[in-house]
Design a protein around this motif. Structure first.
Motif, PDB file in Angstrom:
ATOM      1  N   GLY A  36     -31.937  25.971  22.679  1.00  0.00           N
ATOM      2  CA  GLY A  36     -31.570  27.165  23.432  1.00  0.00           C
ATOM      3  C   GLY A  36     -32.494  27.439  24.594  1.00  0.00           C
ATOM      4  O   GLY A  36     -33.560  26.835  24.722  1.00  0.00           O
ATOM      5  N   ILE A  37     -32.066  28.381  25.464  1.00  0.00           N
ATOM      6  CA  ILE A  37     -32.914  28.855  26.558  1.00  0.00           C
ATOM      7  C   ILE A  37     -32.866  30.383  26.584  1.00  0.00           C
ATOM      8  O   ILE A  37     -31.821  30.992  26.332  1.00  0.00           O
ATOM      9  CB  ILE A  37     -32.482  28.282  27.926  1.00  0.00           C
ATOM     10  N   GLU A  38     -34.005  30.977  26.867  1.00  0.00           N
ATOM     11  CA  GLU A  38     -34.106  32.440  26.918  1.00  0.00           C
ATOM     12  C   GLU A  38     -33.466  32.917  28.222  1.00  0.00           C
ATOM     13  O   GLU A  38     -34.045  32.813  29.295  1.00  0.00           O
ATOM     14  CB  GLU A  38     -35.570  32.866  26.837  1.00  0.00           C
ATOM     15  N   THR A  39     -32.278  33.453  28.089  1.00  0.00           N
ATOM     16  CA  THR A  39     -31.447  33.826  29.236  1.00  0.00           C
ATOM     17  C   THR A  39     -31.553  35.310  29.566  1.00  0.00           C
ATOM     18  O   THR A  39     -31.681  35.696  30.732  1.00  0.00           O
ATOM     19  CB  THR A  39     -29.982  33.459  28.941  1.00  0.00           C
TER      20      THR A  39
ATOM     21  N   THR B 132     -30.591  32.945  24.359  1.00  0.00           N
ATOM     22  CA  THR B 132     -31.306  33.973  23.597  1.00  0.00           C
ATOM     23  C   THR B 132     -31.896  34.981  24.581  1.00  0.00           C
ATOM     24  O   THR B 132     -31.701  34.879  25.791  1.00  0.00           O
ATOM     25  CB  THR B 132     -32.426  33.365  22.736  1.00  0.00           C
ATOM     26  N   GLY B 133     -32.636  35.951  24.068  1.00  0.00           N
ATOM     27  CA  GLY B 133     -33.230  36.926  24.971  1.00  0.00           C
ATOM     28  C   GLY B 133     -34.138  37.907  24.271  1.00  0.00           C
ATOM     29  O   GLY B 133     -34.150  38.009  23.037  1.00  0.00           O
ATOM     30  N   GLY B 134     -34.924  38.617  25.066  1.00  0.00           N
ATOM     31  CA  GLY B 134     -35.842  39.607  24.498  1.00  0.00           C
ATOM     32  C   GLY B 134     -36.708  40.235  25.573  1.00  0.00           C
ATOM     33  O   GLY B 134     -36.591  39.927  26.762  1.00  0.00           O
TER      34      GLY B 134
ATOM     35  N   GLU C 105     -27.186  32.199  36.207  1.00  0.00           N
ATOM     36  CA  GLU C 105     -27.614  30.817  36.405  1.00  0.00           C
ATOM     37  C   GLU C 105     -28.053  30.185  35.089  1.00  0.00           C
ATOM     38  O   GLU C 105     -27.699  29.034  34.785  1.00  0.00           O
ATOM     39  CB  GLU C 105     -28.751  30.763  37.422  1.00  0.00           C
ATOM     40  N   LEU C 106     -28.800  30.927  34.292  1.00  0.00           N
ATOM     41  CA  LEU C 106     -29.254  30.391  33.008  1.00  0.00           C
ATOM     42  C   LEU C 106     -28.093  30.240  32.026  1.00  0.00           C
ATOM     43  O   LEU C 106     -28.051  29.283  31.245  1.00  0.00           O
ATOM     44  CB  LEU C 106     -30.345  31.283  32.419  1.00  0.00           C
TER      45      LEU C 106
END
Length: 273
Positions: free
Chosen positions: A212-215, A240-242, A227-228
């Motif tokens: 995953g990538i933190e979007t 993912t995110g935060g 873009e993400l």
């Protein structure tokens, strides 16, 4: 207010609040899923999981954020659902924390030459049992009036290009992904826009096992998120995110749960785990 925050720091590294306090705050704010993701340490996870037993509606994901070594920019790798008792993981993280401590001592010496006199013992007191990081130096500078706010410490002194900055020993991004996978975790690239060429890094780490990538990061605007999200779809990765919450500069920080993270992000992560 989002019900999900997958990037939170505690006193186990360079956060202001203990793991138990973070859990209580998250529960009081009505969050449903959080991840304790301290820098180069898993020492706060057991306390957080124990505290979460009092809040059955809150799920705490054991995680870690590993700082890595790249030629330009900064690459951090988050590891979710790790086995935080894994011996190899703990030995590697302890080595990284030792490097943090040595780097901080050198920074204090550099600050001294710049006329910023902070005491190493005070830095250790601020860090407590946590992994020593630059925010602890910033707090010591703030206490003595050398800076007006926490962020100024980074922009004037200890940021990447600052006169008191010191590099430390790190592992490669691929090494961090492998370390997380070996501890039964799910590796995710944190805040990708701290990297000069995020897509090249994503391709490299995807081959190593990135999931995953933190979007949905605390201060990414709509175009950056789009873009993400595009890159995540292109390479079949979870978004993912935060908030990357530390609690040190409350006037400027996004509070826990203050970044909207789609429920699907956490659901896909949990399903994969």
């Amino acid at each position: 207010m989002s019900g999900i925050d997958l990037h939170i720091h505690t006193t186990a590294s360079d956060g202001r609040f203990s793991p138990a306090e973070i859990v209580r705050k998250a529960a009081e704010l009505g969050l449903s899923i959080i991840a304790i993701s301290d820098h180069d340490t898993v020492n706060g996870i057991a306390e957080a999981l124990a505290a979460a037993e009092a809040y059955p509606r809150l799920t705490v994901i054991p995680a870690v954020e590993i700082n890595t070594d790249i030629p330009r920019g900064e690459a951090h790798v988050l590891g979710y659902f790790i086995d935080f008792t894994d011996r190899e993981l703990n030995v590697s993280l302890e080595h990284l924390r030792d490097s943090r401590r040595q780097r901080a001592e050198k920074m204090v010496a550099k600050l001294e030459k710049l006329g910023v006199h902070i005491d190493w013992q005070r830095v250790q007191e601020i860090a407590g049992e946590g992994a020593i990081g630059r925010p602890h130096l910033a707090q010591a500078m703030l206490e003595k009036g050398y800076i007006a706010n926490w962020q100024e410490a980074f922009t004037r002194y200890i940021g990447k290009d600052g006169p008191a900055y010191v590099e430390r020993e790190k592992i490669t991004p691929t090494g961090a992904v492998e370390l997380i996978l070996n501890a039964s975790g799910l590796p995710v690239l944190a805040h990708p826009f701290t990297i000069d060429d995020p897509e090249t890094m994503i391709v490299e780490l995807k081959q190593a096992g990135l999931v995953g990538i933190e979007t949905y990061y605390k201060d990414y605007d709509a175009s950056q998120v789009a873009e993400l999200a595009r890159l995540a779809e292109k390479y079949n990765l979870i978004t993912t995110g935060g908030t990357d919450y530390h609690g040190i500069d409350e006037a400027r920080e996004v509070i826990i749960g203050g970044r909207d993270v789609p429920a699907e992000s956490a659901e896909r992560l949990i399903a994969l785990a």
